[in-house]
Motif scaffolding. Sequence first.
Motif, PDB file in Angstrom:
ATOM      1  N   SER A   1      22.146  10.414   8.316  1.00  0.00           N
ATOM      2  CA  SER A   1      21.534  11.562   8.995  1.00  0.00           C
ATOM      3  C   SER A   1      20.710  12.392   8.011  1.00  0.00           C
ATOM      4  O   SER A   1      19.592  12.832   8.319  1.00  0.00           O
ATOM      5  CB  SER A   1      22.625  12.416   9.638  1.00  0.00           C
ATOM      6  OG  SER A   1      22.052  13.479  10.364  1.00  0.00           O
ATOM      7  N   GLY A   2      21.233  12.581   6.794  1.00  0.00           N
ATOM      8  CA  GLY A   2      20.497  13.304   5.768  1.00  0.00           C
ATOM      9  C   GLY A   2      19.236  12.570   5.347  1.00  0.00           C
ATOM     10  O   GLY A   2      18.187  13.182   5.108  1.00  0.00           O
ATOM     11  N   TYR A   3      19.329  11.258   5.273  1.00  0.00           N
ATOM     12  CA  TYR A   3      18.158  10.434   4.922  1.00  0.00           C
ATOM     13  C   TYR A   3      17.043  10.630   5.948  1.00  0.00           C
ATOM     14  O   TYR A   3      15.879  10.827   5.582  1.00  0.00           O
ATOM     15  CB  TYR A   3      18.585   8.966   4.851  1.00  0.00           C
ATOM     16  CG  TYR A   3      17.457   7.972   4.904  1.00  0.00           C
ATOM     17  CD1 TYR A   3      16.724   7.658   3.761  1.00  0.00           C
ATOM     18  CD2 TYR A   3      17.124   7.331   6.100  1.00  0.00           C
ATOM     19  CE1 TYR A   3      15.689   6.732   3.802  1.00  0.00           C
ATOM     20  CE2 TYR A   3      16.090   6.414   6.155  1.00  0.00           C
ATOM     21  CZ  TYR A   3      15.373   6.115   5.002  1.00  0.00           C
ATOM     22  OH  TYR A   3      14.344   5.205   5.065  1.00  0.00           O
ATOM     23  N   TYR A   4      17.398  10.580   7.244  1.00  0.00           N
ATOM     24  CA  TYR A   4      16.377  10.741   8.283  1.00  0.00           C
ATOM     25  C   TYR A   4      15.813  12.155   8.328  1.00  0.00           C
ATOM     26  O   TYR A   4      14.614  12.349   8.539  1.00  0.00           O
ATOM     27  CB  TYR A   4      16.951  10.362   9.652  1.00  0.00           C
ATOM     28  CG  TYR A   4      17.075   8.868   9.861  1.00  0.00           C
ATOM     29  CD1 TYR A   4      15.989   8.032   9.658  1.00  0.00           C
ATOM     30  CD2 TYR A   4      18.283   8.298  10.257  1.00  0.00           C
ATOM     31  CE1 TYR A   4      16.096   6.663   9.843  1.00  0.00           C
ATOM     32  CE2 TYR A   4      18.395   6.940  10.448  1.00  0.00           C
ATOM     33  CZ  TYR A   4      17.296   6.114  10.241  1.00  0.00           C
ATOM     34  OH  TYR A   4      17.406   4.757  10.417  1.00  0.00           O
ATOM     35  N   ARG A   5      16.672  13.151   8.119  1.00  0.00           N
ATOM     36  CA  ARG A   5      16.184  14.536   8.119  1.00  0.00           C
ATOM     37  C   ARG A   5      15.150  14.743   7.013  1.00  0.00           C
ATOM     38  O   ARG A   5      14.106  15.352   7.230  1.00  0.00           O
ATOM     39  CB  ARG A   5      17.355  15.507   7.932  1.00  0.00           C
ATOM     40  CG  ARG A   5      18.152  15.778   9.205  1.00  0.00           C
ATOM     41  CD  ARG A   5      19.003  17.034   9.077  1.00  0.00           C
ATOM     42  NE  ARG A   5      19.941  16.931   7.959  1.00  0.00           N
ATOM     43  CZ  ARG A   5      21.182  16.455   8.078  1.00  0.00           C
ATOM     44  NH1 ARG A   5      21.619  16.031   9.248  1.00  0.00           N
ATOM     45  NH2 ARG A   5      21.990  16.413   7.029  1.00  0.00           N
TER      46      ARG A   5
ATOM     47  N   MET B   1       0.869  -1.163   0.000  1.00  0.00           N
ATOM     48  CA  MET B   1       0.000   0.000   0.000  1.00  0.00           C
ATOM     49  C   MET B   1       0.914   1.223   0.000  1.00  0.00           C
ATOM     50  O   MET B   1       1.178   1.842   1.024  1.00  0.00           O
ATOM     51  CB  MET B   1      -0.911  -0.003   1.231  1.00  0.00           C
ATOM     52  CG  MET B   1      -2.041   1.015   1.183  1.00  0.00           C
ATOM     53  SD  MET B   1      -3.091   0.900   2.662  1.00  0.00           S
ATOM     54  CE  MET B   1      -3.890  -0.680   2.357  1.00  0.00           C
ATOM     55  N   GLY B   2       1.467   1.533  -1.167  1.00  0.00           N
ATOM     56  CA  GLY B   2       2.452   2.599  -1.269  1.00  0.00           C
ATOM     57  C   GLY B   2       3.855   2.046  -1.084  1.00  0.00           C
ATOM     58  O   GLY B   2       4.043   0.911  -0.641  1.00  0.00           O
ATOM     59  N   GLN B   3       4.848   2.851  -1.435  1.00  0.00           N
ATOM     60  CA  GLN B   3       6.243   2.440  -1.344  1.00  0.00           C
ATOM     61  C   GLN B   3       6.968   3.268  -0.286  1.00  0.00           C
ATOM     62  O   GLN B   3       6.782   4.482  -0.207  1.00  0.00           O
ATOM     63  CB  GLN B   3       6.953   2.637  -2.699  1.00  0.00           C
ATOM     64  CG  GLN B   3       6.541   1.613  -3.752  1.00  0.00           C
ATOM     65  CD  GLN B   3       7.263   0.289  -3.594  1.00  0.00           C
ATOM     66  OE1 GLN B   3       7.735  -0.040  -2.515  1.00  0.00           O
ATOM     67  NE2 GLN B   3       7.340  -0.464  -4.675  1.00  0.00           N
ATOM     68  N   SER B   4       7.776   2.603   0.505  1.00  0.00           N
ATOM     69  CA  SER B   4       8.636   3.310   1.443  1.00  0.00           C
ATOM     70  C   SER B   4       9.940   3.675   0.741  1.00  0.00           C
ATOM     71  O   SER B   4      10.253   3.160  -0.335  1.00  0.00           O
ATOM     72  CB  SER B   4       8.931   2.431   2.661  1.00  0.00           C
ATOM     73  OG  SER B   4       9.527   1.210   2.252  1.00  0.00           O
ATOM     74  N   GLU B   5      10.724   4.564   1.359  1.00  0.00           N
ATOM     75  CA  GLU B   5      12.008   4.939   0.765  1.00  0.00           C
ATOM     76  C   GLU B   5      13.066   3.892   1.059  1.00  0.00           C
ATOM     77  O   GLU B   5      13.008   3.193   2.071  1.00  0.00           O
ATOM     78  CB  GLU B   5      12.455   6.299   1.318  1.00  0.00           C
ATOM     79  CG  GLU B   5      11.614   7.468   0.838  1.00  0.00           C
ATOM     80  CD  GLU B   5      12.261   8.792   1.221  1.00  0.00           C
ATOM     81  OE1 GLU B   5      13.471   8.952   0.999  1.00  0.00           O
ATOM     82  OE2 GLU B   5      11.545   9.645   1.766  1.00  0.00           O
ATOM     83  N   LYS B   6      14.026   3.788   0.161  1.00  0.00           N
ATOM     84  CA  LYS B   6      15.152   2.883   0.376  1.00  0.00           C
ATOM     85  C   LYS B   6      16.136   3.496   1.354  1.00  0.00           C
ATOM     86  O   LYS B   6      16.454   4.674   1.272  1.00  0.00           O
ATOM     87  CB  LYS B   6      15.875   2.623  -0.944  1.00  0.00           C
ATOM     88  CG  LYS B   6      15.133   1.734  -1.919  1.00  0.00           C
ATOM     89  CD  LYS B   6      15.882   1.644  -3.239  1.00  0.00           C
ATOM     90  CE  LYS B   6      17.280   1.110  -3.041  1.00  0.00           C
ATOM     91  NZ  LYS B   6      18.019   1.012  -4.325  1.00  0.00           N
TER      92      LYS B   6
END
Length: 249
Positions: free
Chosen positions: A206-210, A167-172
């Motif tokens: 850290s950039g991914y989470y931000r 149900m939708g795609q999450s980010e890698k």
Amino acid sequence: MNEIIAKIMDHRSIRSFEDRLLTSEQIEVIVQSAQAASTSSFVQAYTIIGITDAVKKAALAELAGPQSYVENNGHLFMFCADLHRHEIVAEMEEMDLSEPLESTEKFMVATIDVALAAQNAALAAESMGLGICYIGGIRNHLPEVTKLLNIPSKVIPLFGMAVGYPMGQSEKKPRLPIENVYHENEYQPDKEKFIAQLEKYNDTISGYYRKRTNAVRKDTWTSQMVGMITKKSRLYMKDFVERQGLNKR
């Protein structure tokens, strides 16, 4: 690059599924794909339990977290290290295999076999347009899981796999840099280079989470690992595994 490699590279965990069950044909193909994986010395030391009973799925979802996607998915597979089958083999061949079956080596063989089979299953499912999520949370309460699934001696449920229509795609999530994982001829001897690679990876994570949380979360990978490793969890595991008759020698 080809279709298979592209599918491998596109993996991400899916935790929200459509209310749509897998067909019996899909389940069979996923299990047969798992069985096609490499297995140490043809031992095939694993069992896969498909959970279709709604009450059992709800109980497992609670034991694993609670985690709603353990209950709400297209199909739930439970992957078990299994040397019980080889106890039966011993009886059939009129042999006493109790000592070798209790060895650490045979326990490692079983856990490796399970992991190889499961990854084949995951890739097969994803190739069908399905999403998957590994469920390690079942190890929070293995005595209860064992009772719920009627698990015999010499068998350990290691993890589940929720499979279904995403149900939708999450980010890698970005993985470690390849030079931090792949070493040639010997283990990476340069500690400072190793640290520099991890610091660069910290910036990436850290950039991914931000970006993902609108700057609410910005922790690094190394801080995550310290927190995870220092957290006391599943301290019963050694005793439980030995009570199941494995990893005793």
